[in-house]
Design an enzyme around this catalytic site. Structure first.
Site, short mmCIF file in Angstrom:
data_model
loop_
_atom_site.label_atom_id
_atom_site.label_comp_id
_atom_site.label_asym_id
_atom_site.label_seq_id
_atom_site.Cartn_x
_atom_site.Cartn_y
_atom_site.Cartn_z
N THR A 19 47.35 5.67 -88.92
CA THR A 19 48.17 6.85 -89.21
C THR A 19 49.63 6.65 -88.84
O THR A 19 50.49 7.45 -89.21
CB THR A 19 47.63 8.10 -88.49
OG1 THR A 19 47.45 7.79 -87.09
CG2 THR A 19 46.30 8.53 -89.07
N ARG A 66 48.50 13.04 -77.05
CA ARG A 66 49.70 13.46 -76.32
C ARG A 66 49.91 14.96 -76.24
O ARG A 66 50.34 15.46 -75.18
CB ARG A 66 50.93 12.77 -76.91
CG ARG A 66 51.14 11.38 -76.33
CD ARG A 66 52.18 10.59 -77.08
NE ARG A 66 51.71 10.17 -78.39
CZ ARG A 66 52.16 9.08 -79.03
NH1 ARG A 66 53.09 8.33 -78.48
NH2 ARG A 66 51.69 8.75 -80.20
N ASP A 95 37.20 -9.08 -86.84
CA ASP A 95 37.06 -10.52 -86.64
C ASP A 95 36.04 -11.02 -87.65
O ASP A 95 35.62 -10.27 -88.54
CB ASP A 95 36.62 -10.81 -85.20
CG ASP A 95 37.13 -12.14 -84.68
OD1 ASP A 95 36.97 -13.15 -85.40
OD2 ASP A 95 37.70 -12.18 -83.57
N ASP A 136 37.15 3.42 -79.02
CA ASP A 136 38.10 3.11 -80.09
C ASP A 136 38.73 1.74 -79.85
O ASP A 136 39.86 1.65 -79.37
CB ASP A 136 39.16 4.22 -80.13
CG ASP A 136 40.26 3.96 -81.13
OD1 ASP A 136 40.00 3.29 -82.14
OD2 ASP A 136 41.40 4.42 -80.88
N LYS A 143 38.02 10.11 -76.28
CA LYS A 143 38.24 8.80 -76.88
C LYS A 143 38.74 7.84 -75.82
O LYS A 143 39.70 8.12 -75.10
CB LYS A 143 39.25 8.87 -78.02
CG LYS A 143 39.56 7.50 -78.66
CD LYS A 143 40.59 7.60 -79.77
CE LYS A 143 42.01 7.66 -79.27
NZ LYS A 143 42.51 6.35 -78.75
N LYS A 159 38.58 -0.77 -82.42
CA LYS A 159 39.02 -1.27 -83.74
C LYS A 159 38.69 -2.75 -83.94
O LYS A 159 39.58 -3.56 -84.24
CB LYS A 159 40.51 -1.03 -83.93
CG LYS A 159 40.95 0.44 -83.81
CD LYS A 159 42.45 0.56 -84.05
CE LYS A 159 42.94 1.99 -83.95
NZ LYS A 159 42.92 2.50 -82.56
#
Length: 239
Positions: free
Chosen positions: A124, A215, A65, A60, A33, A62
């Site tokens: 999330t 992470r 608009d 990614d 990603k 997002k």
């Protein structure tokens, strides 16, 4: 062969960090990603590099608009040859319809495979307490399902959603709908800034098609070993 259901988040901001991580993980992972931090820092260079390594890419960004701006932006991003792109479902049905149409049309014009397009439902990192603070009258879980159905009707391939909502989305939207789930943490991993999370095996059992893990892998002493451990847990799930 690597399991394409695992997407490793390259949440770094420099190409040397990307190359170090990808080289350390090696052939264990095929799907990565690229988020806003990295893309804004190095641009299409990271896409070119990952494609040169034979990797699949979830871009990614997002997008959210007005419909025409999103559609035109997605034409540009489709030309990069990535495998998955996302928009915000809260942009509405018209925005999502134009987004899907723009990707298909641009892919045909360029003679390439169109990337999958998925819609972010609710981040999330948003807890139910924060959701109430924002003034929404409907509960969070109900709104996630509403947005998933809206995305499906608009012609999108799936959604990005918490693993906590995956089972209901699967039951509502059917077996072919993609459910990409961030907020996945192996047992014992730190929660960090996520709120609605679960383990890889529970996410898959609930209906997730792709797991985005960042992470717990890129901060590990041995990222390859961390990836392999997650993949072993995924292999134990028979769906």
């Amino acid at each position: 062969m690597a399991d394409e259901r695992l997407i490793v988040a390259l949440d770094v901001s420099a190409m040397d960090e990307v190359k170090k991580l990808v080289e350390e993980i090696g052939d264990t992972v095929v799907y990565y990603k690229v988020g806003m931090e990295l893309f804004y820092a190095v641009g299409a260079e990271v896409i070119t590099y990952l494609k040169g390594q034979g990797k699949k890419i979830f871009l990614d960004l997002k997008l959210h608009d007005i419909p025409n701006t999103v559609a035109k932006s997605l034409r540009v991003l489709t030309s990069l040859g990535v495998d998955m792109i996302n928009v915000h479902a809260t942009g509405g049905a018209e925005m999502m319809k134009k987004a899907a149409a723009a990707i298909q049309d641009e892919a045909v014009n360029r003679g390439i495979e169109p990337p999958k397009i998925v819609a972010v439902t609710i981040l999330t990192s948003t807890s139910k307490e924060q959701w109430k603070e924002m003034g929404y009258q409907v509960d969070l879980d109900t709104h996630v399902i509403h947005l998933a159905k809206l995305a499906q009707r608009a012609g999108l391939d799936g959604v990005v959603a918490s693993p906590m909502e995956a089972q209901t989305i699967r039951e509502t939207c059917g077996k072919d709908f993609l459910i990409v789930t961030p907020g996945v943490r192996p047992i014992g991993a730190a929660i960090n800034d996520q709120s609605r999370i679960t383990t890889p095996s529970i996410a898959l059992e609930s209906g997730s098609t792709h797991l985005v893990v960042g992470r717990p892998i890129y901060t590990a002493m041995n990222p390859r070993h961390a990836s392999e451990n997650i993949l072993k847990e995924m292999e134990s799930v028979h769906i």
